[in-house]
Design a protein around this motif. Sequence first.
Motif, PDB file in Angstrom:
ATOM      1  N   THR A  95     -15.711  26.428  21.364  1.00  0.00           N
ATOM      2  CA  THR A  95     -15.919  27.212  22.714  1.00  0.00           C
ATOM      3  C   THR A  95     -15.140  26.104  23.759  1.00  0.00           C
ATOM      4  O   THR A  95     -14.706  26.744  24.583  1.00  0.00           O
ATOM      5  N   LEU A  96     -14.982  24.709  23.585  1.00  0.00           N
ATOM      6  CA  LEU A  96     -14.423  24.028  24.197  1.00  0.00           C
ATOM      7  C   LEU A  96     -12.777  24.108  24.528  1.00  0.00           C
ATOM      8  O   LEU A  96     -12.159  23.658  25.280  1.00  0.00           O
ATOM      9  N   MET A  97     -12.361  24.550  23.397  1.00  0.00           N
ATOM     10  CA  MET A  97     -10.875  24.663  23.261  1.00  0.00           C
ATOM     11  C   MET A  97     -10.264  25.985  23.997  1.00  0.00           C
ATOM     12  O   MET A  97     -10.928  26.785  23.936  1.00  0.00           O
ATOM     13  N   LYS A  98      -9.423  25.734  24.568  1.00  0.00           N
ATOM     14  CA  LYS A  98      -8.664  26.816  25.271  1.00  0.00           C
ATOM     15  C   LYS A  98      -7.282  27.173  24.523  1.00  0.00           C
ATOM     16  O   LYS A  98      -6.911  26.126  23.703  1.00  0.00           O
ATOM     17  N   PRO A  99      -6.912  28.299  24.598  1.00  0.00           N
ATOM     18  CA  PRO A  99      -5.710  28.757  23.906  1.00  0.00           C
ATOM     19  C   PRO A  99      -4.597  27.841  24.146  1.00  0.00           C
ATOM     20  O   PRO A  99      -4.305  27.225  25.283  1.00  0.00           O
ATOM     21  N   GLY A 100      -3.922  26.841  23.030  1.00  0.00           N
ATOM     22  CA  GLY A 100      -2.895  26.016  22.944  1.00  0.00           C
ATOM     23  C   GLY A 100      -3.416  24.640  23.757  1.00  0.00           C
ATOM     24  O   GLY A 100      -2.378  23.895  23.808  1.00  0.00           O
ATOM     25  N   VAL A 101      -4.579  24.551  23.511  1.00  0.00           N
ATOM     26  CA  VAL A 101      -4.969  23.311  23.995  1.00  0.00           C
ATOM     27  C   VAL A 101      -5.942  22.651  22.975  1.00  0.00           C
ATOM     28  O   VAL A 101      -7.057  23.310  22.558  1.00  0.00           O
ATOM     29  N   GLY A 102      -5.785  21.319  22.384  1.00  0.00           N
ATOM     30  CA  GLY A 102      -6.824  20.835  21.508  1.00  0.00           C
ATOM     31  C   GLY A 102      -7.276  19.688  22.255  1.00  0.00           C
ATOM     32  O   GLY A 102      -7.087  19.291  23.431  1.00  0.00           O
ATOM     33  N   PHE A 103      -8.201  18.977  21.624  1.00  0.00           N
ATOM     34  CA  PHE A 103      -8.855  17.805  22.111  1.00  0.00           C
ATOM     35  C   PHE A 103      -9.060  16.603  21.030  1.00  0.00           C
ATOM     36  O   PHE A 103      -9.051  17.018  19.803  1.00  0.00           O
ATOM     37  N   SER A 104      -9.276  15.793  21.414  1.00  0.00           N
ATOM     38  CA  SER A 104      -9.398  14.558  20.334  1.00  0.00           C
ATOM     39  C   SER A 104     -11.062  14.310  20.120  1.00  0.00           C
ATOM     40  O   SER A 104     -11.594  14.345  21.346  1.00  0.00           O
ATOM     41  N   ASN A 105     -11.470  14.210  18.919  1.00  0.00           N
ATOM     42  CA  ASN A 105     -12.967  13.667  18.665  1.00  0.00           C
ATOM     43  C   ASN A 105     -12.828  12.409  18.224  1.00  0.00           C
ATOM     44  O   ASN A 105     -12.023  12.131  17.429  1.00  0.00           O
ATOM     45  N   CYS A 106     -13.909  11.591  18.364  1.00  0.00           N
ATOM     46  CA  CYS A 106     -13.886  10.219  17.654  1.00  0.00           C
ATOM     47  C   CYS A 106     -15.237   9.880  17.090  1.00  0.00           C
ATOM     48  O   CYS A 106     -16.292  10.721  17.562  1.00  0.00           O
ATOM     49  N   TYR A 107     -15.631   8.666  16.444  1.00  0.00           N
ATOM     50  CA  TYR A 107     -16.694   8.486  15.732  1.00  0.00           C
ATOM     51  C   TYR A 107     -16.653   6.935  16.061  1.00  0.00           C
ATOM     52  O   TYR A 107     -15.701   6.045  15.677  1.00  0.00           O
ATOM     53  N   GLY A 108     -17.789   6.514  16.435  1.00  0.00           N
ATOM     54  CA  GLY A 108     -18.083   5.000  16.515  1.00  0.00           C
ATOM     55  C   GLY A 108     -19.547   4.650  17.202  1.00  0.00           C
ATOM     56  O   GLY A 108     -20.110   5.418  17.315  1.00  0.00           O
ATOM     57  N   MET A 109     -19.705   3.282  17.641  1.00  0.00           N
ATOM     58  CA  MET A 109     -20.762   2.820  18.101  1.00  0.00           C
ATOM     59  C   MET A 109     -20.797   1.441  18.526  1.00  0.00           C
ATOM     60  O   MET A 109     -19.779   0.964  18.366  1.00  0.00           O
ATOM     61  N   THR A 110     -21.802   1.072  19.291  1.00  0.00           N
ATOM     62  CA  THR A 110     -21.582  -0.386  19.940  1.00  0.00           C
ATOM     63  C   THR A 110     -20.953  -1.299  18.722  1.00  0.00           C
ATOM     64  O   THR A 110     -20.282  -2.229  19.110  1.00  0.00           O
ATOM     65  N   GLU A 111     -21.706  -1.155  17.669  1.00  0.00           N
ATOM     66  CA  GLU A 111     -21.450  -2.202  16.603  1.00  0.00           C
ATOM     67  C   GLU A 111     -20.013  -2.188  16.380  1.00  0.00           C
ATOM     68  O   GLU A 111     -19.289  -3.042  15.376  1.00  0.00           O
ATOM     69  N   ILE A 112     -19.284  -1.124  16.334  1.00  0.00           N
ATOM     70  CA  ILE A 112     -18.122  -1.025  16.011  1.00  0.00           C
ATOM     71  C   ILE A 112     -17.289  -0.710  17.419  1.00  0.00           C
ATOM     72  O   ILE A 112     -16.282   0.372  17.392  1.00  0.00           O
ATOM     73  N   ALA A 113     -17.147  -1.800  18.146  1.00  0.00           N
ATOM     74  CA  ALA A 113     -16.194  -1.845  19.478  1.00  0.00           C
ATOM     75  C   ALA A 113     -14.795  -1.505  19.157  1.00  0.00           C
ATOM     76  O   ALA A 113     -14.160  -2.368  18.404  1.00  0.00           O
ATOM     77  N   PRO A 114     -14.390  -0.387  19.585  1.00  0.00           N
ATOM     78  CA  PRO A 114     -14.712   0.735  20.304  1.00  0.00           C
ATOM     79  C   PRO A 114     -15.127   1.760  19.427  1.00  0.00           C
ATOM     80  O   PRO A 114     -15.889   2.630  19.705  1.00  0.00           O
ATOM     81  N   GLY A 115     -14.459   1.989  18.003  1.00  0.00           N
ATOM     82  CA  GLY A 115     -14.848   3.107  17.307  1.00  0.00           C
ATOM     83  C   GLY A 115     -14.251   2.715  15.770  1.00  0.00           C
ATOM     84  O   GLY A 115     -13.489   1.834  15.604  1.00  0.00           O
ATOM     85  N   ALA A 116     -14.356   3.839  14.979  1.00  0.00           N
ATOM     86  CA  ALA A 116     -13.982   3.779  13.631  1.00  0.00           C
ATOM     87  C   ALA A 116     -12.910   4.817  13.278  1.00  0.00           C
ATOM     88  O   ALA A 116     -11.815   4.797  12.560  1.00  0.00           O
ATOM     89  N   THR A 117     -13.090   6.159  13.884  1.00  0.00           N
ATOM     90  CA  THR A 117     -12.136   7.256  13.664  1.00  0.00           C
ATOM     91  C   THR A 117     -11.632   7.888  14.929  1.00  0.00           C
ATOM     92  O   THR A 117     -12.223   7.711  15.981  1.00  0.00           O
ATOM     93  N   MET A 118     -10.565   8.769  14.882  1.00  0.00           N
ATOM     94  CA  MET A 118     -10.215   9.632  15.761  1.00  0.00           C
ATOM     95  C   MET A 118      -9.525  10.766  15.218  1.00  0.00           C
ATOM     96  O   MET A 118      -8.741  10.692  14.432  1.00  0.00           O
ATOM     97  N   LEU A 119      -9.632  12.005  15.758  1.00  0.00           N
ATOM     98  CA  LEU A 119      -9.229  13.164  15.447  1.00  0.00           C
ATOM     99  C   LEU A 119      -8.067  13.424  16.402  1.00  0.00           C
ATOM    100  O   LEU A 119      -8.294  13.622  17.496  1.00  0.00           O
ATOM    101  N   PRO A 120      -6.583  13.425  15.807  1.00  0.00           N
ATOM    102  CA  PRO A 120      -5.567  13.772  16.496  1.00  0.00           C
ATOM    103  C   PRO A 120      -5.620  15.234  17.064  1.00  0.00           C
ATOM    104  O   PRO A 120      -6.126  16.108  16.379  1.00  0.00           O
ATOM    105  N   ALA A 121      -5.434  15.231  18.317  1.00  0.00           N
ATOM    106  CA  ALA A 121      -5.429  16.711  19.088  1.00  0.00           C
ATOM    107  C   ALA A 121      -4.795  17.785  18.448  1.00  0.00           C
ATOM    108  O   ALA A 121      -5.313  18.914  18.389  1.00  0.00           O
TER     109      ALA A 121
END
Length: 184
Positions: free
Chosen positions: A12-38
């Motif tokens: 729903t958030l994606m528009k045609p031709g536009v991707g977005f990055s998603n990531c995973y992390g928490m305070t104990e893993i500053a700043p994060g552990a994973t990222m989804l390339p757009a």
Amino acid sequence: MAAPRFPPVSLTLMKPGVGFSNCYGMTEIAPGATMLPAQRSREKTGSAGLSHFFTDVRIVAASGSNAGPGETGEIQISGPHVIKEYWNRSEATQASYADSLWFRSGDIGHVDDEGFLFVSDRLKDMIISELDEVASVAVIGIHDEKWGRSRAPSSPCGKEHPLTKTTSASIWTGGWPATRSPNP
């Protein structure tokens, strides 16, 4: 605590031709552990992505063994940016680590055959809250078609404090977005 991005919300958030990055992390893993390339966001909808540089992520089955691709288990993280200890809480630190190297996130997920992480649940997903009319009540996560997960109150602790429409409605107030609150 992780909040997985569920495919219906992601699409729903994606528009045609536009991707977005998603990531995973928490305070104990500053700043994060994973990222989804757009550029892979449509192909890997719902994924939290690949491990960051200098970060190792593994999935551990309930048996304690490493889970294979597609197998669900606890997400554990290792790397130089992961918290080493909780201040003056040695027991909490011990409980948060497996093999003194892997931080136990308390989140459940799996990786696919390319190593993309998918977060699906929590080991412990109960919240205890106190209200004026109720001594205490448990709020649990339930499946929701629109949001992926939503909250639902259980019976209050204590027979002398019944859960009424008024007390149930007050659970959903106090900073929770109105768009994510069910109508009791």
